[in-house]
Design a protein around this motif. Sequence first.
Motif, mmCIF file in Angstrom:
data_model
loop_
_atom_site.group_PDB
_atom_site.id
_atom_site.type_symbol
_atom_site.label_atom_id
_atom_site.label_comp_id
_atom_site.label_asym_id
_atom_site.label_seq_id
_atom_site.Cartn_x
_atom_site.Cartn_y
_atom_site.Cartn_z
ATOM 1 N N CYS A 190 -3.107 2.417 -3.848
ATOM 2 C CA CYS A 190 -2.452 3.725 -3.725
ATOM 3 C C CYS A 190 -3.529 4.779 -3.582
ATOM 4 N N ALA A 191 -3.389 5.675 -2.607
ATOM 5 C CA ALA A 191 -4.436 6.658 -2.365
ATOM 6 C C ALA A 191 -3.848 7.927 -1.778
ATOM 7 N N LEU A 192 -4.516 9.061 -2.091
ATOM 8 C CA LEU A 192 -4.233 10.316 -1.418
ATOM 9 C C LEU A 192 -5.113 10.404 -0.181
ATOM 10 N N SER A 193 -4.699 11.204 0.763
ATOM 11 C CA SER A 193 -5.512 11.330 1.969
ATOM 12 C C SER A 193 -6.889 11.880 1.640
ATOM 13 N N ALA A 194 -6.961 12.758 0.620
ATOM 14 C CA ALA A 194 -8.250 13.340 0.258
ATOM 15 C C ALA A 194 -9.223 12.288 -0.251
ATOM 16 N N SER A 220 0.841 -1.191 0.000
ATOM 17 C CA SER A 220 0.000 0.000 0.000
ATOM 18 C C SER A 220 0.880 1.246 0.000
ATOM 19 N N VAL A 221 0.402 2.292 -0.699
ATOM 20 C CA VAL A 221 1.161 3.538 -0.820
ATOM 21 C C VAL A 221 0.241 4.708 -0.494
ATOM 22 N N GLY A 222 0.711 5.584 0.403
ATOM 23 C CA GLY A 222 -0.011 6.799 0.713
ATOM 24 C C GLY A 222 0.675 7.998 0.100
ATOM 25 N N LEU A 223 -0.093 8.873 -0.554
ATOM 26 C CA LEU A 223 0.450 10.065 -1.221
ATOM 27 C C LEU A 223 -0.134 11.312 -0.569
#
Length: 628
Positions: free
Chosen positions: A520-524, A484-487
């Motif tokens: 993969c996801a942005l916090s928004a 998992s990747v957080g951007l």
Amino acid sequence: MTTDGPCEWLELLDDHRSLDTLDALRRRRLADGAAPDAVHSDADRAQRIHRQLVDRKRHGDELTVLNDLARRLTGLRDPREVLDEVAAQARRLLAVDIAYLMLVQTDGRLRTEVVSGTFGTALQGIVLDRGICLAGEVLRTGRPLMSDDYLGDPAFSHIEAVDDAAASEHLGGLLAVPLLLGDDTIGVLCAAARERRHFVHREVELLSGLASHAAVAIANARLFEQNSRTLAELEQANATLRRTAESRQQANALRDRLTTLLIRGSGLTDLVEELSRSLGGALTVYDTDDAPIAGDRGLSLREATGCGSGSDIAASPTERLILRGPSGPLLVAKISLATGYEGCVVNMRSGEQEATEEAGGLLAVGATALALYIASQRSVAEAELRSRGEFVSALLSADSEEHVIRRRAGVAGINLDRVVTVAVFERVDRDAGPVLRLADRLSGRLDGWSAEHAGHVVAFLPDVSPQAVKETLMDLSGSVLPTSVGLEDCVGGVRDVRRAYETARQTVLMLRALDRDGTCALSAELGPYRLLFSAGGRGEVRTFVDSTIGPILEHDRRHHTDLAATLTRFLAIGQNHTRAAADLHIHPNTLYRRLERVTALLGAGWRTSPRPLEVQIALDLHGLLRKV
């Protein structure tokens, strides 16, 4: 009323007429000229039936009394109250003069615990060995025994002291039955008359029934007493733990404040003032030569302690001391480094202040901070860049000052102001290679740089948006991410890089909590789950959870139940009782009982829209709060 043959006798029995009425019918039929043999035969048969009916009614009444007694006994929690009630009821049920209870002690002997109906206290406290006297024989055999005249009965062994006590109460007939709990005899219940008396089988059964209920009630009362005692001990232990926790909390808070001062580059005076505010009283720091270097410098170390020099304190096996100085109680803590004794800090208590262990702990925290200050002064120039990983750790640490970070970044040729996106990769411990290679390839393609930090891999990417980074990741991984990747987007600079990293890290944690591995996801893109990223948001979520399902969670915590898990599954499948019971591997009746408990805790309206949705959301959020 008919007068034909046996029917008249049956009608009298059916009307529950007395024996006198039956005898009157006998005389009337004889007077009417009926055959005497037939009349006497019918009358005798009717009287036998009458006695049988009376015996059965009495037996039923006795069973009712026993059941009522059992219910009363279950409501008693004090073992002494149980014993008193059993003894009193034994006298009433068997219409005897005296009843007493003997219980088995830890040494295996019987001891009289409770007596009822005695003239004095002679029977109280009598101790019998197994097989001695009638009660001891009951303990040995585990079966009821009786004597029509106990004092003159040679069938049992006698003890002079016991016989004297029995004679003082004029004991005659005596019946003793065991208190059985499973296969164990825990005592003997005795009923006695002050005259010769033969106890019939029905009375033996009645007292044995009472003894069975009494054994269970005594065991329950003992368990309740033991549990109450254990609970009191636990409460005392919890109180001690709370005091310890409060002391540790104070020490941690002081440590944090002193650490903040050290990070800000504050001097020795600032550290001493902060420590003095926490402890109260006069505070003085002494160096290895016993000279005061900070705080109240009016007294030398020997004058302050009245007992010796720094070398004496250094030789002490403990890091802190509680002493009685010339002016009252005082605390002393050594300032130590790996190189040895570096001085001490002395706190002279004032007024009603006591030299407690808690205060000594705070002083030890201060001594540690002072040791760190001394060590930092000796290593002012030890901040050079050794590796990219070390730099990232410094960059993302709140303890590092911004000007130091920028200087180190300049040495490494890194422009923090150009960082637009921070990516955090969840490291898979069993095989971190693919994650490291992916982060390295991403950094190489987008002219960024990456390193491992705090169990994750972090990439800092200049001049490229989070969406473009996401597309590049999909391209590099073939649409299947190994982790998992957080951007998070960033405006550059040390502070915002740290903020972006923390947000991206929390995004990774949230993805894992939501079972969205390999995404993969942005916090928004996390929507309302972003509330869990901030202390304020988490507080709001906790408030919502507590107000919605708080009683359920408290019940599970106190009683070690699984109402929350049951309710989660029940709501997840649309409140289908059959499926929920099957999924939970429980009987449907068990599920109904659990749901009834939920209704008792949440109120009858929890199944009415929109409450089910609110409860389900609260359960989900509770699960996430435990994971992130």
